[in-house]
Design a protein around this motif. Structure first.
Motif, mmCIF file in Angstrom:
data_model
loop_
_atom_site.group_PDB
_atom_site.id
_atom_site.type_symbol
_atom_site.label_atom_id
_atom_site.label_comp_id
_atom_site.label_asym_id
_atom_site.label_seq_id
_atom_site.Cartn_x
_atom_site.Cartn_y
_atom_site.Cartn_z
ATOM 1 N N TYR A 50 7.453 1.098 -2.658
ATOM 2 C CA TYR A 50 5.572 1.538 -2.930
ATOM 3 C C TYR A 50 4.932 1.768 -3.827
ATOM 4 C CZ TYR A 50 6.414 3.654 1.865
ATOM 5 O OH TYR A 50 6.563 3.821 3.455
ATOM 6 N N LEU A 60 1.932 -0.772 -4.806
ATOM 7 C CA LEU A 60 -0.181 -0.340 -5.730
ATOM 8 C C LEU A 60 -0.241 -1.374 -6.281
ATOM 9 C CD1 LEU A 60 0.847 3.472 -5.290
ATOM 10 C CD2 LEU A 60 -0.567 1.965 -3.666
ATOM 11 N N LYS A 94 -3.842 -3.558 -7.180
ATOM 12 C CA LYS A 94 -4.475 -3.411 -8.394
ATOM 13 C C LYS A 94 -4.722 -5.105 -8.865
ATOM 14 C CE LYS A 94 -3.437 1.454 -9.926
ATOM 15 N NZ LYS A 94 -3.182 2.698 -10.851
ATOM 16 N N ARG A 125 -6.063 0.470 -0.166
ATOM 17 C CA ARG A 125 -6.120 1.565 0.839
ATOM 18 C C ARG A 125 -5.465 2.152 2.162
ATOM 19 N NH1 ARG A 125 -11.885 -0.044 1.134
ATOM 20 N NH2 ARG A 125 -11.405 -0.272 3.248
ATOM 21 N N ASP A 164 -1.862 1.038 1.876
ATOM 22 C CA ASP A 164 -0.119 0.888 0.848
ATOM 23 C C ASP A 164 -0.943 2.397 0.050
ATOM 24 O OD1 ASP A 164 0.414 -1.459 1.370
ATOM 25 O OD2 ASP A 164 -0.015 -1.646 -0.262
ATOM 26 N N GLN A 165 -1.900 2.725 -0.455
ATOM 27 C CA GLN A 165 -1.714 4.392 -0.408
ATOM 28 C C GLN A 165 -1.986 5.448 0.136
ATOM 29 O OE1 GLN A 165 -2.833 4.494 -4.174
ATOM 30 N NE2 GLN A 165 -2.164 6.568 -3.020
ATOM 31 N N ASP A 175 2.512 5.394 0.636
ATOM 32 C CA ASP A 175 2.807 5.631 -0.643
ATOM 33 C C ASP A 175 2.643 7.215 -0.273
ATOM 34 O OD1 ASP A 175 4.102 5.280 -3.401
ATOM 35 O OD2 ASP A 175 1.979 6.954 -4.033
ATOM 36 N N ASN A 176 1.199 7.867 0.397
ATOM 37 C CA ASN A 176 0.982 9.177 -0.262
ATOM 38 C C ASN A 176 1.522 10.639 0.972
ATOM 39 O OD1 ASN A 176 -1.266 9.236 -2.097
ATOM 40 N ND2 ASN A 176 -2.798 8.675 -0.467
#
Length: 271
Positions: A119, A123, A127, A150, A152-153, A156-157
């Motif tokens: 993950y 991220l 970027k 968004r 992938d974030q 990860d969250n």
């Protein structure tokens, strides 16, 4: 013609043997019994161990995919990696269980570490892609880079939230289950499907990063050719059970005359 007669005789003998198994599961010790059937010996209050291998027949270099602990009509299916059959030859039931749980826990920790790194890598890549997309004037490239970031974030969250206070939990025992097939007369069992249930760790999906345990079902289909007529010796230890198609399912025995058999519908959990 002789081959056909031999096969018919084999099926007939299996049917006769099955009748003698009815109702005796509670007292059947797989390590000593002359007739061994998986669901039948599961009824014993004593813990017993079976191994599901990656080979058709037991060998010294066979890898163990599952360690199955039977007791009181239930089976605990530990899914393991990096363990050979010969490593387990002289271990007690307690030692085998401890080894299985430790193996599962180490695999759990490795997978968590690997997924967390994946993950973070995604991220980081997002970027870079977002930065590069700004060099272009068309909006589609920018929108795609932002959308992937968004997504992938979000994964990860979800991963971080689900693992924040997560501790390893070994799989639990589930009732034994099997279905048998009979010949045309309905008097003899000629096949069996053993149904195994285990809890498997799921380390997220393509759309959700949550780590959790989920039930996993697998079937082991057996016919007359899978029955071991006598024990197979591996590194001085005798094993009896079922030849694989492709995964052999075996247990240790001290009875040189032991042979494998099908279960019967009279056994709890068998239909």
């Amino acid at each position: 013609m002789k081959v056909r007669l031999f096969k018919l005789a084999a099926v007939s003998l299996v049917g006769v043997t099955l009748l003698s198994l009815a109702g005796c599961g509670r007292d059947t010790d797989a390590a000593k019994a002359s007739k061994v059937a998986f669901a039948t010996v599961t009824q014993n209050p004593k813990r017993q161990v079976w191994y599901r291998l990656n080979t058709v027949t037991p060998k010294a270099d066979s890898q163990v995919n599952d360690i199955l602990i039977q007791q009181k009509g239930k089976v605990t299916d530990y899914q393991v990696k990096g363990i050979s059959l010969s490593q387990l030859n002289h271990k007690s039931v307690g030692q085998v269980i401890a080894l299985a749980e430790n193996n599962e826990e180490r695999a759990f920790n490795r997978e968590l570490t690997s997924q967390r790194a994946n993950y973070r890598g995604e991220l980081k890549t997002d970027k870079i892609n977002q930065k590069n997309s700004k060099q272009y004037t068309y909006k589609k490239g920018i929108a795609q880079a932002n959308s992937e970031a968004r997504h992938d974030q979000k994964l990860d969250n979800q991963f971080n939230k689900s693992t924040e206070n997560l501790h390893f939990t070994a799989t639990q025992a589930y009732p034994v289950s099997a279905k048998v097939g009979k010949n045309k007369s309905g008097k003899q069992v000629t096949s069996e499907t053993i149904q195994l249930t285990a809890q498997k760790w799921q380390y997220g999906t393509a759309t959700n990063g949550t780590v959790k345990q989920v039930k996993q079902h697998s079937n082991l289909r057996l016919n007359v050719q899978n029955l071991m007529a006598k024990p197979v010796t591996v590194s001085g230890t005798k094993y009896i059970g079922y030849y694989g198609s492709p995964d052999a399912l075996v247990t240790q025995t001290t009875n040189a005359k032991a042979e494998a058999n099908f279960d019967t519908p009279s056994v709890h959990g068998v239909k």
